[in-house]
Design a protein around this motif. Structure first.
Motif, PDB file in Angstrom:
ATOM      1  N   LEU A 419       0.830  -1.216   0.000  1.00 32.75           N
ATOM      2  CA  LEU A 419       0.000   0.000   0.000  1.00 32.75           C
ATOM      3  C   LEU A 419       0.859   1.259   0.000  1.00 32.75           C
ATOM      4  N   TYR A 423       0.236   4.043  -2.801  1.00 33.35           N
ATOM      5  CA  TYR A 423      -0.001   5.423  -2.371  1.00 33.35           C
ATOM      6  C   TYR A 423       0.980   6.367  -3.072  1.00 33.35           C
ATOM      7  N   LEU A 680      -6.972   1.565   2.495  1.00 34.07           N
ATOM      8  CA  LEU A 680      -6.382   2.890   2.706  1.00 34.07           C
ATOM      9  C   LEU A 680      -7.308   3.800   3.501  1.00 34.07           C
ATOM     10  N   ARG A 683      -6.714   2.906   7.059  1.00 34.19           N
ATOM     11  CA  ARG A 683      -5.394   3.378   7.497  1.00 34.19           C
ATOM     12  C   ARG A 683      -5.407   4.886   7.752  1.00 34.19           C
ATOM     13  N   ARG A 684      -6.121   5.625   6.892  1.00 37.55           N
ATOM     14  CA  ARG A 684      -6.165   7.073   7.040  1.00 37.55           C
ATOM     15  C   ARG A 684      -6.789   7.467   8.382  1.00 37.55           C
TER      16      ARG A 684
END
Length: 790
Positions: A419, A423, A680, A683-684
């Motif tokens: 990731l 990203y 994601l 994760r954010r």
């Protein structure tokens, strides 16, 4: 007098300076005295005057090289690694050199030549006739002389015999040979099996040959029977270890590229000649290797060097076979099965420019490749690129930095990119190239998710998977089964008192290995015989934990007694050349079912494999780590991609207790972009990578009470650390006990630091180390960008 910073192979984060009247190039080996011991170091920056005026500097004792072993670009990389990964520059430098280049000062040497060249006269005169001398003794006799340099050169030229400590791979290998004693015996006079064996032996047309040449066709007991009859003798012989290579036909594969592959090649070559990172995302079986090869060839034709990284050389025999056939003698291979001497030979060939292409695992990124033009990191998402001891670097990230320093192109390839890399391409740092289809219109396999929740019998295989395996066996096709847990079962527990058999060193349940009747800790390696009765209450009744590959194999042999089954995990991998054996047997269709752990999840391309079964997809999903979903998706997708890679339609069956988990659902569709978007978003919100950088400080001590006291005190102090940063710049988790609280007789706590930038992470670590003094009895390690928080 000149002053030099010397990089030593010790992990102390401070500078060490020495002086010398000589002008010494940066990157050569030198001998210095450190802490009352002589030590080899690497010469660094030169100063015309003393860095600090009032200090008396020790002199450099000896210079070992005329030319730098570590060039300026690799030296820049070592300095960056020291700064970024919190290791000494010396530790990074010595990670770049073969072990054979670190002289053993206590080794014995003997003068073995009849003649004495003029340049070695002083050295030869220091020897008593026929007697061995320690290098340290020679240095005392020949004070002020370049003894280590002489010894190294004279040994290379054959004048000296050096008796240094050898790694097991450097020691000669003992092989059983057959010697034919009596050639007059009529094979027809012997029992049938002995007759066949003797006919094979006579057919060799030589009196002596290795027993291994006929071991596939004849059992040892039959050969031993011939020895007892005096027809042959079996004797051991020491032989030099051969350079480990995979067999190759030598024929180049003729490939027709599809439109996506052609486009990716053209787009990447447009940026040829300068640093740029490319992310090559291609579904499993989309032909990423066919994209790499013409790009590599283009660089080699221009006289530039290429480094090709793969997660583990032994696990990708087809890749190595293909590259050997394509590039031949200009190819150097770096891998774990090389001896120290062979590593040195490969290193020297690369440094001289004889090899323009290096293929190897993570340490191959330090190859002394002149005129480096291209670096490729295949399966860039793999956790095995992360080094777990000092220097704790990630091979993928070091590859990107080396590309930047060398102004070389970097290609990161994967069907399931990390990731962090995904990203980076979304932010525009990397260029994305997509391969969304398989060549020759080969379709992705059909995937079926089978829920184990409704099956109360707790059987290992669902009816769907049993039926699918039977169907493939009837059609003489091959099956791959994946179970990411080795051993027989994950634990052994008393049914009467509930006592769990734990490792005394690690306080973790031990795995049961039925083939050896052993309990083994998979963290420290401690083993002891499996108990017949409970050590606590004496009961003979036990319950066993989740099945490992040994249990799966046992069940398969009961369900499919006629099937030829091969198990490949780190237990069976102890057998020499098991990867080559597996590769050959699968190619020759001598295996019906290949069962294994993540060793079989990548790099395998067998056209007869039409079914892949994932026995339990939840093993990696239930690990208490924020990357658990990502790893589960990657494993399931990679294993599923082994099916239906030719003209025969493939099928994948995923067995799981979490059929609605997004990682399982996206893996079944081979939909990486969809998975990445959902993961994601989680994760954010939780401030995890790639949105925040991560560092881990692991504290360990044999004294649990002392460690707890220190951590309680540190916990109070680090609260003040947050006030020195803008809100949201850093987050601290802990210090708290690590998930594995005791390992190898050491108790463990950790502090997790999340930082918005590399600079904020660095400032936080420096504050913890400088302002909050930790007791000298507590050992700590710093891991930047950790791949696991266990």
């Amino acid at each position: 007098m000149f002053y030099y910073e010397i990089y030593l192979p010790i992990n102390i984060l401070k500078e060490f300076y020495y002086c010398s009247p000589l002008e010494i190039p940066e990157g050569v080996r030198v001998l210095v005295s450190f802490n009352r011991k002589d030590m080899i170091g690497i010469c660094g920056t030169r100063f015309e005057s003393a860095p600090e005026k009032d200090i008396r500097y020790k002199q450099i004792i000896e210079v070992l090289d005329q030319q730098p072993l570590i060039d300026s670009q690799l030296m820049s990389l070592a300095k960056w690694m020291g700064e970024y990964y919190y290791c000494s520059t010396g530790t990074a430098c010595f990670a770049m050199l073969p072990a054979w280049l670190i002289p053993d000062i206590q080794a014995e040497v003997r003068w073995v030549a009849d003649d004495i060249p003029e340049k070695y006269k002083e050295l030869a005169n220091a020897f008593s006739e026929g007697q061995a001398q320690k290098v340290s003794e020679l240095r005392k006799k020949l004070k002020g002389k370049p003894v280590l340099q002489w010894v190294e050169k004279a040994t290379e030229e054959g004048y000296l015999e050096l008796n240094r400590k050898l790694s097991p791979k450097d020691k000669p290998k003992t092989v059983n040979y057959i010697h034919i004693i009596d050639k007059t015996v009529d094979p027809n006079s012997l029992p049938s099996k002995q007759k066949e064996a003797l006919q094979l032996i006579y057919a060799k047309s030589k009196e002596e040959f290795p027993l291994a040449e006929i071991s596939r066709d004849v059992s040892y007991s039959v050969v031993h029977a011939l020895e007892r009859k005096g027809i042959i003798s079996i004797f051991p012989r020491k032989i030099e270890r051969e350079f480990f290579r995979f067999e190759t036909s030598g024929l180049k594969k003729v490939v027709t590229l599809n439109e996506e592959q052609e486009r990716a090649i053209q787009e990447i070559l447009q940026h040829k000649g300068h640093f740029q990172v490319h992310l090559l995302y291609g579904i499993t079986g989309s032909g990423k290797t066919e994209v790499y090869i013409p790009i590599i060839r283009s660089y080699i034709q221009e006289g530039k060097g290429v480094i090709f990284l793969i997660p583990e050389i032994a696990l990708t025999p087809q890749m190595v076979e293909r590259f050997q056939a394509e590039f031949g003698d200009i190819l150097a291979i770096s891998h774990s099965q090389l001896s120290d001497r062979q590593r040195l030979e490969q290193w020297q060939r690369i440094a001289k420019g004889e090899c323009r292409l290096v293929i190897g695992a993570r340490s191959a990124i330090f190859s002394p490749m002149p005129n480096l033009g291209l670096i490729i990191v295949d399966e860039e998402h793999e956790q095995s690129y992360k080094q777990e001891n000092n220097p704790r670097y990630n091979g993928r990230d070091v590859a990107v930095m080396r590309g930047k320093i060398s102004d070389a192109q970097v290609i990161l390839g994967s069907a399931t990119p990390s990731l962090e890399s995904w990203y980076n391409q979304k932010k525009g740092k990397y260029l994305l190239h997509c391969l969304n289809s398989r060549p020759l219109d080969i379709k992705l396999p059909q995937v079926q998710i089978v829920s184990l929740c409704e099956d109360y019998s707790q059987q290992m295989f669902s009816d769907e998977l049993i039926s699918a395996i039977s169907f493939r066996l009837e059609r003489k096709e091959q099956v791959i089964l994946f179970q990411n847990r080795r051993g027989f079962s994950s634990y052994m527990q008393c049914l009467k008192c509930g006592e769990l058999i734990k490792c005394p060193n690690c306080d973790i349940s031990m795995y049961y290995h039925r083939d050896r009747e052993e309990m083994q800790c998979h963290y420290c390696g401690n083993t002891y015989p499996s108990p017949r009765k409970c050590p606590q209450c004496g009961s003979y009744s036990f319950v066993y934990g989740s099945p490992g590959t040994q249990k799966v194999e046992q069940t398969l042999r009961i369900l499919f007694p006629q099937a030829r089954i091969l198990r490949l995990d780190s237990d069976s991998a102890r057998q020499q050349d098991i990867y080559k054996i597996m590769f050959r047997r699968m190619k020759d269709k001598e295996v019906d079912i290949l069962l294994g752990t993540q060793m079989i999840s990548k790099g395998l391309d067998f056209p007869e494999v039409t079914l892949v079964g994932i026995v339990n997809a939840d093993i990696s999903l239930n690990i208490p780590d924020f990357r658990a979903a990502e790893r589960t998706f990657q494993l399931c997708t990679q294993v599923a991609g082994r099916s239906g890679r030719a003209d025969k339609e493939g099928e994948v069956i995923i067995q799981t207790y979490n059929p609605r988990h997004y990682a399982i659902i996206y893996a079944s569709k081979q939909d990486f972009p969809g998975f990445a978007e959902e993961e994601l978003s989680h994760r954010r919100h939780l401030y995890y990578p790639p949105y925040y950088r991560l560092a881990r400080i692991l504290f360990q001590s044999a004294d649990n009470n002392l460690l707890q006291e220190e951590m309680d005190e540190l916990s109070q102090k680090v609260k003040n650390l947050l006030n020195t940063f803008p809100q949201g710049e850093i987050f601290l988790l802990g210090p708290v006990p690590a998930p594995f609280t005791k390992m190898k007789n050491l108790y463990r706590w950790h502090l997790i630091i999340k930082g918005r930038t590399t600079q904020s992470i660095k400032k936080a670590i420096n504050t913890v180390l400088n302002e909050y003094k930790i007791s000298s009895t507590i050992h700590y390690t710093i891991d930047i960008d950790p791949t696991t928080l266990m």
